[in-house]
Design an enzyme around this catalytic site. Structure first.
Site: not given
Length: 279
Positions: A52, A96, A119
């Protein structure tokens, strides 16, 4: 011959467009950042965060990596998220998964501001999306929908079977397909008569997280096959693509299908967040 839904190729096209959009922001004096929080030392998570970060660099976003020790508490993680929420330069925040087991991960996800939830993993964002309101979609489902749209795969009136019910993939994807007027059945590893349900589907989505769980002979000829799984050790996804790709109408390769779209959707939504903030 089946149409290959090439996520890698389409992600490259999206990346080129995003680069131009970020340059426009930078020329106006804005340098949008995507913050990625990693707690602990999970090797796979390190790899994903690195990927990312590389995508941020290619697009022109500032990649702000925050690596916290495994012993970080929930309260300490919440404080970090609060600081990022308050930073106007940070236009996207990504926590994450998975966090260490002692952390209340859901509480931490839901601390992320809605406008920075690029996200698409907060309960607030999922709820708004499911109700047809504005919100960033979970990155993998949103990437799948973008890929289907790009290749002009018809959805309205089609029977779609989603095998997998995770809150970050199966459930939001089902809502997105429903919003496009598909008729959606959500299945999982405990579903009885799964083969028959898959055989009746025009669109089959593998999102169960088990290597080759969906058998090739379950899938009807002419179906559209979306494999959202990836298992590096077995070098396969959740669907036995080898046995059906010659007779389906379209499919996502593994790798190179859904994966690149996930990362580029995260980048796209971060850029959209910045554009809205500095409009």
């Amino acid at each position: 011959m089946a149409l290959i839904l090439d996520g890698k190729k389409y992600a490259t096209e999206i990346e080129a467009d995003l680069s131009l959009r970020v340059k426009t922001l930078v020329n106006k004096g804005h340098a949008p950042a995507l913050a990625t929080i990693l707690v602990g030392d999970d090797p796979a998570s390190h790899t994903y965060v690195k990927m990312k970060g590389s995508a941020c660099t290619r697009v022109g976003l500032v990649s702000r990596g925050i690596h916290l020790p495994a012993e970080t508490t929930t309260e300490e993680l919440l404080q970090t998220i609060d600081e990022l929420n308050a930073d106007p330069a940070v236009r996207g925040i990504m926590l994450q998964h998975p966090a260490p087991k002692h952390i209340d991960e859901r509480r931490c996800f839901d601390r992320i501001s809605l406008e920075k939830d690029v996200d698409g993993l907060t309960c607030h964002g999922f709820g708004r999306m499911a109700m047809g309101e504005s919100a960033f979609g979970a990155a993998t489902p949103a990437g799948i929908m973008a890929l289907l749209s790009h290749y002009e795969i018809p959805l309205a009136g089609k029977d779609a079977v989603v095998i997998g019910r995770s809150p970050i993939l199966g459930k939001p994807l089902a809502m997105m397909l429903l919003a496009q007027n598909a008729t959606v059945t959500i299945c999982h590893s405990k579903t009885e008569g799964l083969a028959e349900k898959v055989a009746a589907a025009d669109i089959v989505v593998g999102a169960v997280g088990i290597p080759r769980f969906i058998q090739a002979d379950w899938i009807s000829s002419g179906a559209v096959v979306i494999d959202a799984g990836y298992h590096p050790a077995e070098k396969c996804g959740d669907i036995d693509l080898e046995g059906c790709r010659e007779r389906v109408s379209a499919y996502t390769p593994v790798p190179g299908g859904v994966g690149p779209m996930t990362i580029m959707t995260l980048m796209r939504q971060a850029v959209e967040s910045a554009e809205r903030f500095w409009a």
